[in-house]
Write an enzyme that holds these catalytic residues in place. Structure first.
Site, PDB file in Angstrom:
ATOM      1  CB  SER A 170      -0.889  -0.030   1.230  1.00 13.15           C
ATOM      2  OG  SER A 170      -1.671   1.120   1.227  1.00 13.15           O
ATOM      3  N   GLY A 171       0.604   2.146  -0.918  1.00 12.42           N
ATOM      4  CA  GLY A 171       1.357   3.394  -0.996  1.00 12.42           C
ATOM      5  C   GLY A 171       2.583   3.283  -1.860  1.00 12.42           C
ATOM      6  CB  THR A 181      -3.605   3.790  -7.772  1.00 15.91           C
ATOM      7  OG1 THR A 181      -4.000   2.747  -6.902  1.00 15.91           O
ATOM      8  CG2 THR A 181      -4.808   4.398  -8.427  1.00 15.91           C
ATOM      9  CB  SER A 225      -5.078   3.597   0.708  1.00 20.32           C
ATOM     10  OG  SER A 225      -4.878   2.215   0.621  1.00 20.32           O
ATOM     11  CB  SER A 226      -6.890   1.272  -4.279  1.00 20.76           C
ATOM     12  OG  SER A 226      -6.070   2.154  -4.975  1.00 20.76           O
ATOM     13  N   GLY A 282      -1.390  -4.987  -2.568  1.00 22.12           N
ATOM     14  CA  GLY A 282      -0.164  -5.789  -2.456  1.00 22.12           C
ATOM     15  C   GLY A 282      -0.181  -6.594  -1.172  1.00 22.12           C
ATOM     16  CD  GLU A 307      -3.190  -4.796   2.968  1.00 19.89           C
ATOM     17  OE1 GLU A 307      -3.934  -5.287   3.820  1.00 19.89           O
ATOM     18  OE2 GLU A 307      -3.511  -3.857   2.228  1.00 19.89           O
ATOM     19  CG  ASN A 336      -1.804   5.676  -0.596  1.00 25.90           C
ATOM     20  OD1 ASN A 336      -1.786   6.891  -0.754  1.00 25.90           O
ATOM     21  ND2 ASN A 336      -1.956   4.814  -1.580  1.00 25.90           N
TER      22      ASN A 336
HETATM   23  N1  ATP Z   1       5.136   8.210 -10.054  1.00 19.02           N
HETATM   24  C1  ATP Z   1       4.782   8.962  -9.030  1.00 19.02           C
HETATM   25  N2  ATP Z   1       5.135  10.258  -9.021  1.00 19.02           N
HETATM   26  C2  ATP Z   1       4.795  11.039  -7.967  1.00 19.02           C
HETATM   27  N3  ATP Z   1       4.120  10.607  -6.890  1.00 19.02           N
HETATM   28  C3  ATP Z   1       3.753   9.317  -6.843  1.00 19.02           C
HETATM   29  C4  ATP Z   1       4.048   8.436  -7.919  1.00 19.02           C
HETATM   30  N4  ATP Z   1       3.567   7.228  -7.589  1.00 19.02           N
HETATM   31  C5  ATP Z   1       2.949   7.373  -6.376  1.00 19.02           C
HETATM   32  N5  ATP Z   1       3.067   8.625  -5.941  1.00 19.02           N
HETATM   33  C6  ATP Z   1       2.570   9.167  -4.665  1.00 19.02           C
HETATM   34  O1  ATP Z   1       2.294   8.106  -3.780  1.00 19.02           O
HETATM   35  C7  ATP Z   1       0.929   8.091  -3.390  1.00 19.02           C
HETATM   36  C8  ATP Z   1       0.439   6.661  -3.263  1.00 19.02           C
HETATM   37  O2  ATP Z   1       0.385   6.060  -4.537  1.00 19.02           O
HETATM   38  P1  ATP Z   1      -0.747   5.072  -4.961  1.00 19.02           P
HETATM   39  O3  ATP Z   1      -2.047   5.539  -4.482  1.00 19.02           O
HETATM   40  O4  ATP Z   1      -0.567   4.784  -6.367  1.00 19.02           O
HETATM   41  O5  ATP Z   1      -0.365   3.815  -4.091  1.00 19.02           O
HETATM   42  P2  ATP Z   1      -0.966   2.382  -4.208  1.00 19.02           P
HETATM   43  O6  ATP Z   1       0.158   1.468  -4.433  1.00 19.02           O
HETATM   44  O7  ATP Z   1      -2.055   2.357  -5.157  1.00 19.02           O
HETATM   45  O8  ATP Z   1      -1.509   2.173  -2.740  1.00 19.02           O
HETATM   46  P3  ATP Z   1      -2.784   1.370  -2.263  1.00 19.02           P
HETATM   47  O9  ATP Z   1      -2.445  -0.067  -2.319  1.00 19.02           O
HETATM   48  O10 ATP Z   1      -2.973   1.855  -0.893  1.00 19.02           O
HETATM   49  O11 ATP Z   1      -3.859   1.758  -3.170  1.00 19.02           O
HETATM   50  C9  ATP Z   1       0.213   8.863  -4.407  1.00 19.02           C
HETATM   51  O12 ATP Z   1      -0.920   9.465  -3.868  1.00 19.02           O
HETATM   52  C10 ATP Z   1       1.259   9.884  -4.834  1.00 19.02           C
HETATM   53  O13 ATP Z   1       1.243  10.965  -3.942  1.00 19.02           O
HETATM   54 MG    MG Z   2      -4.003   2.200  -5.078  1.00 14.71          MG
END
Ligand code: ATP
Ligand code: MG
Length: 1107
Positions: free
Chosen positions: A107-108, A112, A160-161, A387, A389, A157
């Site tokens: 997560s984070g 996404t 977070s999705s 992912g 956890e 996050n």
């Molecule tokens: N390529 C990137 N460039 C800039 N910031 C990023 C990038 N990727 C992620 N981030 C930052 O990290 C944060 C978390 O990313 P994201 O929501 O994609 O995580 P995730 O893996 O989908 O987490 P979850 O499993 O909780 O959904 C985003 O809100 C953003 O602020």
């Molecule tokens: Mg996500």
């Protein structure tokens, strides 16, 4: 020429971990850190992309970058997520291979964001056009909608999705997107009713309360204040850097683009509001006679508002919170709910309401983005799923999520190894077996249908009797005790009896990514996911557009006594479908790594990264990749890159590229174990060899650079020298030209000055000369003029004198002659002079009068009344007489020109004048019309040939007349013929004779005094012709007809004259009756002609239009 670049150019650390030397966990992490510190967030392991979350925006996602990576080979540029997206897209478009992009990480870690980057890259490089752009826009805009409803702030996050998402994007044969299908997995619905510390509920609740207008909130019966709602956690209600109000506007806009109707959006918001209201419903105990407590709703206001929002009858819902009906085999048993059961029911309803709303949203989005065309599609799937956890407290959700990750790892192992193996076979390279950990055994522990953990959980849930989480753990302890990846304190396997890190109510699984301790509490409940039937039926009854769709099991007509499938069962089934789907596609991996736990930029926590590297199995990934050959490259780019290392291949190799590479490798004396020649690629076993090649290339490049520099400098100096030389010539030429020009200008101006002086001097000389000549000429002229004047005056004086003399002589002569005559005639003069002078004078006057008369004689027209005036009174008599004589003479002259016919005409005209002049108003207009006699051309018109032959005599007059019907006064057309002895009336169309009357039978003719053409022909009483009575006719040629009748009557020797009676009232005999014909003035309504109307037996009235 296009410059070929490579991943190996300007590398920070190594761009591909396969090339890491030596390969160890430390060097792996060090390489990641090194690259991360230099803003290189992407690193490859072969074709797998490792993505580090930078936690800040980097300038590497610009349209220019998209263009840079577009249509470039994967290893051509430095590692980037765009390279992977491009590779996947091109392989889909050009090789017709369905693709899937598997994004994993904790997560984070940026899954996404990565999925959005892939989608936006594909959207940017695929086709364009109005329809395609609409599809793209809808696909991209589905993200904000799903994120608002499915994402929340967690401690890891801020966005977070809280659900898994797999999206299939469908393309046509050109690679243009046609639509998509989204699948969602396991929304974390427990978040709706309770959130861990420092976390929030789903974004949409906060967005709605912050961003909706006052009006909308009023309609939804909501208050903007978060603190009014039990379900909203307050400690982190606002997130820094997140504008909920702006997000709400974005979401509404996205919903509109995706295709939600306004009323659908409203219904969705109503459901969201209903969940908030539901959380505010509270219960109190009420004692019953049987000693049990029954729950009652404390304050009914929230319940009432929620019921109004959903259109539910309040009493039905209230009852559902107090009673629970259990149906079994036609029997219904109703039990009361106590307060804690009521709260459980409330929360279950809220969770179900929200999660079903979320599933409905996904279905609705799918309806909008569904591909329209029925043709076969190419598909690119993007999987953004939670992912692995490992929390301190892991429950059912983590168990399910980790199971999903185990399955993904399975796919990874299967596909990566298969791909590797297939490539070796394809390239005809000997395959060496690779040792790796296969996690199929863990998957089996969880999903085995007989003794898998999920199967046992289901069995426990469905078992009659008391079922608790502990009984479930007991079951696990018995059945899974022997499994090498299962650990529990009380399992038959006593080796964990003393393990204090393993509490009693927990079990531990050794996942491929590490050991995870699960607490069994809530497993049974969460797996059951029960919603009391009374509640689902109450929801089904709601008068709301969405409720029937999302609570179909509440339909009383379809009561199903079977238990609904458990959450675990459903998840297993959907993961199974997903895995089957992914296995048919070509996989592309993005492994997301989170550099720190603080969501901060520039911080790289080794332990955290190390942990992720381990459980993502990245080291294993590198080892698998390197087990055979670490590096492979197509012959052409390989030769292109290293051809400068060998004389034969530099600068150009003319033969086949493979041979070129072989020559190159032989020349470099690289040992044959170090590489193998495939069909299209060269395989290099050790990264060392590659670095050796790179090192040599770098050295060679330096030499080449020095050589190029040398040649370039020489060339540049020479160019500079030549330029200087050329410039010098130009400058000299320009200067010489300039100097000569200046000299020439000087000479020219001095010449001009001198010239002007000489010309001035010469001109002045000529001027002087000319002036002198002019003065001389003027003097001569003046003298000549004076002289001529004198001469002329002298001559004039002489002539005047001469004339005076002559005149004097003639005057004297005249006087003398006069005197002589007077003296001679004095004696005669007095006796006859008066008479003579008088006669002479009269004679002269008359002579003058006649001469003048001759000149002013009037014209020969008899109607010309002009005559010159007499000059003297005494001439009055003579003048009048002369005028009369002239008039008579002129008339005589005029008459003498007449022929006999014309004479007869004039006689007729004269007679007409005598009859009608001053008696009938019609007369003056007839004077100028000549009497033609035959108006119907009786002789020529073949129609009247019979009529003409029936009339024996010469026709004097033939005309069309209007015969007035004696009975009603209406007219009908007749031909009127007049001969010497008769007049005849005949039919105008046929020429048939209707009446023939001998003129002697005609006694008189009556006409009016007015401007009409009516005339009555009165017949002799008793005559044969008079049987029907007199005729009343009308004609346009009345004057001519009457005149001719009169003349014909007069011409007959034995008959009296025909009387012409002119009066506005006369009698006519119609058969027996005497009828009075009366002419009145006053226009008939239908035109200018007179109209006749029979008024009664005695009166026939003719209305004549006023003049
Ligand atoms: N390529 C990137 N460039 C800039 N910031 C990023 C990038 N990727 C992620 N981030 C930052 O990290 C944060 C978390 O990313 P994201 O929501 O994609 O995580 P995730 O893996 O989908 O987490 P979850 O499993 O909780 O959904 C985003 O809100 C953003 O602020
Ligand atoms: Mg996500």
């Amino acid at each position: 020429m296009e410059v070929k670049t490579s991943l190996l150019d300007n590398m920070i650390g190594v761009g591909d971990m396969v090339l890491l030397e030596p390969l160890s966990e430390e060097s792996f992490i060090e390489n990641l850190r090194n690259r991360f510190d230099h803003n290189e967030i992407y690193t490859y392991i072969g074709s797998v992309v490792i993505s580090m979350n930078p936690y800040r925006s980097l300038p590497i996602f610009t349209p220019e970058k998209v263009e840079e990576y577009r249509n470039r080979n994967f290893y051509e540029l430095s590692p980037h997520i765009y390279a992977l997206a491009d590779e996947a897209y091109r392989s889909l478009r050009d090789q017709d291979k369905d693709q899937c992009i598997l994004i994993t990480g904790e997560s984070g870690a940026g899954k996404t964001e990565a999925s959005k980057l892939v989608m936006s890259y594909v959207a940017a490089v695929c086709g364009k056009g109005q329809e395609v752009n609409k599809v793209k826009e809808q696909l991209l805009q589905s993200n904000p909608v799903l994120e608002a409803f499915g994402n929340a702030k967690t401690v890891r996050n801020d966005n977070s999705s809280r659900f898994g998402k797999y999206m299939d994007i469908e393309f046509d044969f050109k690679g243009d997107p046609l639509g998509g299908v989204i699948s969602n997995y396991l929304l974390e619905k427990s978040r709706v009713v309770k959130q861990p510390r420092g976390e929030r509920n789903f974004h949409i609740f906060y967005q709605l309360l912050s961003g909706a207008s006052d009006d909308t909130l009023k309609k939804l019966k909501l208050d903007r204040d978060f603190s009014k709602y039990n379900y909203l956690s307050l400690d982190s209600a606002s997130v820094t850097g997140l504008d909920d109000a702006a997000c709400f506007r974005t979401v509404r806009n996205a919903m509109q683009i995706v295709g939600f109707m306004e009323d659908e959006v409203q219904s969705v918001l109503e459901l969201v509001a209903a969940v908030l209201k539901l959380g505010n419903i509270e219960f109190k105990p009420e004692s019953r006679v049987n000693g049990f407590d029954e729950s009652r709703v404390k304050d009914k206001n929230d319940l009432k508002e929620m019921c109004e929002l959903l259109g539910i009858e309040q009493s039905v819902l209230e009852r559902a919170f107090s009673y629970r009906t259990v149906e079994a085999k036609m029997e219904k048993v109703s039990t009361t709910l106590n307060v804690s059961q009521a709260y459980y029911a409330r929360d279950a309803l809220a969770k179900n309401l929200y999660s079903r709303l979320f599933s409905w949203l996904v279905t609705r989005i799918n309806e909008s983005i569904k591909a329209q065309a029925k043709t076969r599609h190419k598909v690119m799937g993007v999987l953004d799923i939670y992912g692995f956890e490992i929390f301190e407290e892991n429950s059912f959700e983590q168990f399910i999520i980790n199971y999903c990750n185990e399955k993904l790892q399975q796919i990874f192992i299967e596909l990566t190894l298969r791909e590797e193996q297939e490539e070796y076979i394809r390239e005809d390279i000997e395959w060496t077996n690779i040792e790796y950990f296969n996690n199929a055994v863990i998957c089996d522990l969880i999903e085995n249908n007989q003794n898998g953990i999920l199967a046992m959980l289901d069995e426990e849930c469905l078992r009659p009797g008391t079922v608790t989480d502990d009984t479930f753990l007991d079951k696990l302890n018995t059945i899974c005790a022997e499994h090498q990846h299962f650990e529990s304190r009380l399992s038959k396997n006593s080796k964990f009896l003393t393990d204090h890190s393993l509490p009693h109510s927990c079990f531990r699984i050794q996942h491929y990514a590490g050991k995870v301790l699960y607490r069994v509490e809530g497993f049974v409940d969460k797996n059951n996911d029960l919603l009391y039937r009374d509640l689902s039926q109450a929801m089904y009854k709601a008068n709301h557009s969405l409720m029937k769709q999302i609570f179909p099991e509440g339909n009383p007509a379809k009561v199903n006594l079977k238990r609904p499938p458990t959450a675990g069962f459903q998840f297993k089934a959907s993961v199974g479908t997903l895995m089957r789907n992914l296995l048919t596609k070509n996989p592309n991996y993005i492994r997301c790594i989170k550099p720190n736990d603080k969501k901060a930029a520039h911080i790289f926590t080794d332990t955290l990264v190390c942990h992720q590297v381990r459980y993502l199995g990245l080291m294993e990934n590198v080892r698998v990749r390197r087990a055979g050959y670490a590096f492979r490259q197509m012959y052409e780019p390989c030769l292109e890159r290293y051809k400068m290392l060998c004389k034969q291949t530099w600068p150009h190799w003319r033969g086949p590229t493979r041979e070129g590479v072989e020559v190159l490798m032989t020349d470099l004396q690289i040992s044959t174990e170090e590489f193998a020649y495939g069909r299209s690629k060269i395989f290099i076993r050790n990264p060392r060899t590659l670095f050796f090649l790179e090192e040599k290339r770098r050295g060679c490049l330096e030499n080449l650079a020095a050589l190029i520099q040398k040649i370039y400098r020489g060339w540049k100096c020479r160019k500079h020298f030549l330029l200087l030389k050329k410039s010098q010539v130009v400058v000299a030429a320009w200067y010489r030209r300039y100097a000569q020009q200046k000299k020439y200008q000087k000479i020219k101006s001095s010449t001009i000055v001198m010239q002007s002086f000489i010309r001035g001097w010469k001109a002045r000389k000529i001027l002087r000369e000319l002036k002198y000549q002019k003065r001389c000429k003027e003097a001569v002229t003046t003298i000549a003029a004076y002289w001529h004047g004198t001469q002329a005056r002298m001559e004039l004086r002489r002539l005047k004198q001469e004339a005076r003399n002559k005149h004097a002589v003639s005057v004297i002569w005249a006087f003398w002659q006069g005197t002589k005559v007077r003296r001679e005639y004095r004696k005669f003069f007095r006796a006859h002079a008066g008479r003579k002078i008088y006669d002479f004078t009269i004679q002269r006057i008359m002579q003058k009068y006649f001469l003048n008369l001759k000149k002013t004689m009037p014209s020969m027209s008899p109607i010309d009344k002009k005559w010159p005036a007499r000059p003297y009174q005494f001439m009055e008599g003579a003048n009048t007489e002369l005028r009369r004589i002239f008039y008579l003479w002129r008339c005589k002259k005029y008459r003498s020109q007449f022929t006999e016919d014309k004479k007869a005409v004039y006689e007729e005209k004269l007679e007409a004048s005598e009859i009608f002049k001053d008696k009938k108003a019609l007369y003056p207009s007839s004077v100028s019309q000549p009497f033609k006699g035959d108006y119907v051309e009786i002789n020529k018109n073949p129609k009247y040939q019979k009529l003409n032959s029936a009339v024996e005599e010469k026709v004097l007059l033939a005309d069309v007349v209007n015969k007035i019907n004696r009975a009603n006064g209406k007219g009908s057309s007749r031909i009127f013929l007049l001969t010497k002895n008769n007049f005849v009336l005949a039919d105008q169309k046929t020429g048939q004779v209707k009446a023939s009357v001998p003129l002697p039978d005609l006694t008189s003719v009556s006409v009016s005094t007015q401007n009409d053409g009516f005339f009555a022909l009165k017949l002799k009483e008793g005559s044969a012709s008079a049987a029907k009575g007199d005729f009343l006719l009308s004609s346009d040629h009345l004057i001519e007809i009457i005149t001719k009748l009169h003349r014909a009557g007069t011409a007959m020797a034995d008959r009296e004259q025909i009387n012409i009676n002119i009066s506005d009232e006369f009698l006519v005999q119609f058969k027996q009756d005497k009828v009075c014909v009366k002419f009145v003035q006053g226009g008939p309504k239908n035109g200018n002609s007179a109209a006749c109307k029979r008024k009664n037996n005695r009166l026939l009235e003719v209305s004549v239009p006023s003049p």
